[in-house]
Design a protein around this motif. Structure first.
Motif, PDB file in Angstrom:
ATOM      1  N   HIS A  52     -15.755  -8.366   1.218  1.00 31.75           N
ATOM      2  CA  HIS A  52     -15.448  -7.237   0.354  1.00 31.75           C
ATOM      3  C   HIS A  52     -14.297  -6.458   0.974  1.00 31.75           C
ATOM      4  CE1 HIS A  52     -16.046  -3.655  -2.095  1.00 31.75           C
ATOM      5  NE2 HIS A  52     -16.211  -2.938  -1.009  1.00 31.75           N
ATOM      6  N   PHE A  53     -13.218  -6.239   0.210  1.00 28.63           N
ATOM      7  CA  PHE A  53     -12.105  -5.471   0.749  1.00 28.63           C
ATOM      8  C   PHE A  53     -12.017  -4.116   0.068  1.00 28.63           C
ATOM      9  CE2 PHE A  53      -9.780  -7.434  -2.851  1.00 28.63           C
ATOM     10  CZ  PHE A  53      -9.025  -6.363  -3.306  1.00 28.63           C
ATOM     11  N   VAL A  54     -11.423  -3.161   0.785  1.00 32.94           N
ATOM     12  CA  VAL A  54     -11.182  -1.822   0.251  1.00 32.94           C
ATOM     13  C   VAL A  54      -9.718  -1.482   0.485  1.00 32.94           C
ATOM     14  CG1 VAL A  54     -11.772   0.622   0.358  1.00 32.94           C
ATOM     15  CG2 VAL A  54     -13.555  -1.094   0.724  1.00 32.94           C
ATOM     16  N   ASP A  55      -9.019  -1.087  -0.575  1.00 37.70           N
ATOM     17  CA  ASP A  55      -7.638  -0.613  -0.489  1.00 37.70           C
ATOM     18  C   ASP A  55      -7.689   0.910  -0.564  1.00 37.70           C
ATOM     19  OD1 ASP A  55      -4.972   0.024  -0.744  1.00 37.70           O
ATOM     20  OD2 ASP A  55      -4.644  -1.098  -2.600  1.00 37.70           O
ATOM     21  N   VAL A  56      -7.438   1.573   0.564  1.00 34.44           N
ATOM     22  CA  VAL A  56      -7.560   3.029   0.648  1.00 34.44           C
ATOM     23  C   VAL A  56      -6.222   3.693   0.329  1.00 34.44           C
ATOM     24  CG1 VAL A  56      -8.064   4.974   2.160  1.00 34.44           C
ATOM     25  CG2 VAL A  56      -9.419   2.879   2.345  1.00 34.44           C
ATOM     26  N   GLY A  57      -6.265   4.686  -0.563  1.00 36.16           N
ATOM     27  CA  GLY A  57      -5.027   5.311  -1.024  1.00 36.16           C
ATOM     28  C   GLY A  57      -4.249   4.330  -1.871  1.00 36.16           C
ATOM     29  N   SER A  58      -4.938   3.710  -2.805  1.00 31.19           N
ATOM     30  CA  SER A  58      -4.395   2.544  -3.508  1.00 31.19           C
ATOM     31  C   SER A  58      -3.291   2.865  -4.491  1.00 31.19           C
ATOM     32  CB  SER A  58      -5.523   1.836  -4.268  1.00 31.19           C
ATOM     33  OG  SER A  58      -6.003   2.654  -5.324  1.00 31.19           O
ATOM     34  N   GLY A  59      -3.135   4.145  -4.871  1.00 29.48           N
ATOM     35  CA  GLY A  59      -2.170   4.434  -5.920  1.00 29.48           C
ATOM     36  C   GLY A  59      -2.556   3.711  -7.195  1.00 29.48           C
ATOM     37  N   VAL A  60      -1.603   3.060  -7.832  1.00 27.36           N
ATOM     38  CA  VAL A  60      -1.888   2.343  -9.079  1.00 27.36           C
ATOM     39  C   VAL A  60      -2.465   0.951  -8.824  1.00 27.36           C
ATOM     40  CG1 VAL A  60      -0.141   3.621 -10.358  1.00 27.36           C
ATOM     41  CG2 VAL A  60       0.474   1.452  -9.262  1.00 27.36           C
ATOM     42  N   GLY A  61      -2.755   0.644  -7.569  1.00 27.77           N
ATOM     43  CA  GLY A  61      -3.430  -0.610  -7.246  1.00 27.77           C
ATOM     44  C   GLY A  61      -2.546  -1.708  -6.728  1.00 27.77           C
ATOM     45  N   LEU A 129      -7.485  -2.302   3.916  1.00 31.93           N
ATOM     46  CA  LEU A 129      -6.025  -2.253   3.990  1.00 31.93           C
ATOM     47  C   LEU A 129      -5.569  -0.915   3.437  1.00 31.93           C
ATOM     48  CD1 LEU A 129      -4.368  -4.257   1.086  1.00 31.93           C
ATOM     49  CD2 LEU A 129      -6.849  -4.149   1.311  1.00 31.93           C
ATOM     50  N   THR A 130      -4.477  -0.412   3.980  1.00 32.90           N
ATOM     51  CA  THR A 130      -3.991   0.890   3.529  1.00 32.90           C
ATOM     52  C   THR A 130      -2.494   1.038   3.756  1.00 32.90           C
ATOM     53  OG1 THR A 130      -4.298   3.302   3.721  1.00 32.90           O
ATOM     54  CG2 THR A 130      -4.549   2.020   5.733  1.00 32.90           C
ATOM     55  N   ASN A 131      -1.835   1.564   2.742  1.00 41.62           N
ATOM     56  CA  ASN A 131      -0.427   1.975   2.809  1.00 41.62           C
ATOM     57  C   ASN A 131      -0.449   3.499   2.687  1.00 41.62           C
ATOM     58  OD1 ASN A 131       2.318   2.316   2.608  1.00 41.62           O
ATOM     59  ND2 ASN A 131       2.531   1.307   0.622  1.00 41.62           N
ATOM     60  N   PRO A 132      -0.666   4.199   3.797  1.00 41.21           N
ATOM     61  CA  PRO A 132      -0.959   5.639   3.733  1.00 41.21           C
ATOM     62  C   PRO A 132       0.291   6.486   3.553  1.00 41.21           C
ATOM     63  CG  PRO A 132      -0.885   4.934   6.007  1.00 41.21           C
ATOM     64  CD  PRO A 132      -0.650   3.692   5.175  1.00 41.21           C
ATOM     65  N   PHE A 176      -8.946  -4.401   9.909  1.00 45.37           N
ATOM     66  CA  PHE A 176      -8.143  -3.299   9.376  1.00 45.37           C
ATOM     67  C   PHE A 176      -6.677  -3.704   9.421  1.00 45.37           C
ATOM     68  CE2 PHE A 176      -5.459   0.376  10.459  1.00 45.37           C
ATOM     69  CZ  PHE A 176      -5.703   1.210   9.374  1.00 45.37           C
ATOM     70  N   VAL A 177      -5.946  -3.425   8.337  1.00 43.97           N
ATOM     71  CA  VAL A 177      -4.515  -3.738   8.276  1.00 43.97           C
ATOM     72  C   VAL A 177      -3.784  -2.568   7.619  1.00 43.97           C
ATOM     73  CG1 VAL A 177      -2.740  -5.373   7.539  1.00 43.97           C
ATOM     74  CG2 VAL A 177      -5.057  -6.194   8.001  1.00 43.97           C
ATOM     75  N   THR A 178      -2.684  -2.144   8.234  1.00 40.63           N
ATOM     76  CA  THR A 178      -1.889  -1.065   7.665  1.00 40.63           C
ATOM     77  C   THR A 178      -0.401  -1.338   7.869  1.00 40.63           C
ATOM     78  OG1 THR A 178      -1.616   1.359   7.593  1.00 40.63           O
ATOM     79  CG2 THR A 178      -1.836   0.370   9.770  1.00 40.63           C
ATOM     80  N   ILE A 179       0.417  -0.659   7.071  1.00 39.00           N
ATOM     81  CA  ILE A 179       1.856  -0.633   7.266  1.00 39.00           C
ATOM     82  C   ILE A 179       2.253   0.831   7.440  1.00 39.00           C
ATOM     83  CG2 ILE A 179       2.377  -0.556   4.762  1.00 39.00           C
ATOM     84  CD1 ILE A 179       4.844  -2.352   5.455  1.00 39.00           C
ATOM     85  N   HIS A 180       3.201   1.073   8.361  1.00 35.73           N
ATOM     86  CA  HIS A 180       3.525   2.464   8.657  1.00 35.73           C
ATOM     87  C   HIS A 180       4.934   2.556   9.228  1.00 35.73           C
ATOM     88  CE1 HIS A 180       2.389   6.626   9.030  1.00 35.73           C
ATOM     89  NE2 HIS A 180       1.104   6.358   8.860  1.00 35.73           N
ATOM     90  N   ARG A 181       5.354   3.796   9.504  1.00 39.38           N
ATOM     91  CA  ARG A 181       6.619   4.039  10.171  1.00 39.38           C
ATOM     92  C   ARG A 181       6.439   3.861  11.680  1.00 39.38           C
ATOM     93  NH1 ARG A 181      10.530   7.521   8.016  1.00 39.38           N
ATOM     94  NH2 ARG A 181      10.611   8.616  10.003  1.00 39.38           N
ATOM     95  N   PRO A 182       7.457   3.365  12.383  1.00 37.20           N
ATOM     96  CA  PRO A 182       7.322   3.157  13.825  1.00 37.20           C
ATOM     97  C   PRO A 182       6.980   4.425  14.603  1.00 37.20           C
ATOM     98  CG  PRO A 182       9.227   1.966  12.993  1.00 37.20           C
ATOM     99  CD  PRO A 182       8.736   2.819  11.867  1.00 37.20           C
TER     100      PRO A 182
END
Length: 258
Positions: A52-61, A129-132, A176-182
């Protein structure tokens, strides 16, 4: 300027085609628009077929739906705090024939567990996963467009707080997987301490030899394995076109290895 920014958000959502046309994403014409960040995040997150995955702060998905399209056995939850945006995410689930596998909940990540929807129970997800939002409120001037501001600026928490709240949703040994600024990396790594191990860090470069413009960070809940630095992922060649690897990822034909 502010009136103009508001007026461009009026009207029907615009349909964008992603993953080589395999995903249709309805997005507000004047609001935040999903792009390469969401594509890379979804390609770096590997949902287990029985998990089961959860996309946190998903916006429009965007990221969650791209992941669901890439992993046919995955079932997921899109978590979005804004009601109008969550409604658009539900439309995107239906538009892409994914409503049976992907649920959307309107919820605040920082609300007490007792005040959250039952679907957002702690220690349940095999993958988060999250693109915060990339910026703290005190260091950047927020956009006058509310949708853009929510997508880019944290409400009152830090990057580490966001990471910790996401990890709380993970089952033991979940990923847990995220993308962010360095520049957020020190705070993210500090928040990983005692929560995540087997960390993998992959810089994302605009062009060969340049500085990283993004980082992809992954880890496993409860692991004690050391951090590993993966080779950079390069988006563009000297001619400005996507590299073959980036082109394949954007077309949904390849994953981003972490």
């Amino acid at each position: 300027m502010r009136a103009s920014a508001r007026s461009c958000d009026v009207g029907e959502p615009v349909a964008d085609r992603l993953l080589g046309g395999r995903l249709t994403l309805l997005q507000r014409p004047g609001g935040h628009r999903a792009g390469t960040d969401a594509v890379l995040l979804a390609a770096a997150a590997d949902a287990p077929a029985d998990g089961h995955f959860v996309d946190v702060g998903s916006g429009v998905g965007s990221a969650g739906l791209m992941l669901a399209r890439r992993c046919p056995g995955a079932r997921g939850l899109l978590v979005e705090v804004d009601g109008a945006t969550a409604a658009l995410a539900r439309r995107n689930c239906v538009e892409n024939g994914l409503a049976e596998r992907v649920e959307v909940v309107e919820a605040d990540l920082f609300a007490r567990a007792a005040d959250r929807p039952a679907a957002l129970a702690p220690e349940r997800a095999a993958l988060v996963l999250t693109n915060p939002p990339f910026f703290a409120r005190e260091v950047v001037r927020a956009s006058p467009d509310a949708d853009r501001a929510r997508a880019h600026v944290l409400g009152g928490q830090g990057h580490g707080d966001w990471l910790a709240a996401c990890v709380a949703l993970l089952a033991p040994r979940g990923r847990f997987v995220t993308i962010h600024r360095p520049d957020a990396l020190p705070e993210l790594l500090a928040a990983c301490t005692g929560r995540l191990g087997a960390l993998v860090l992959r810089p994302v470069l605009a062009r060969p030899g340049g500085d990283a413009i993004r980082i992809l960070l992954a880890g496993t809940k409860g692991s004690r394995a050391p951090l590993r630095l993966a080779p950079p992922f390069v988006l563009h060649g000297p001619d400005g076109a996507f590299t073959p690897e980036a082109e394949a990822v954007h077309r949904g034909e390849a994953a981003v290895t972490l």
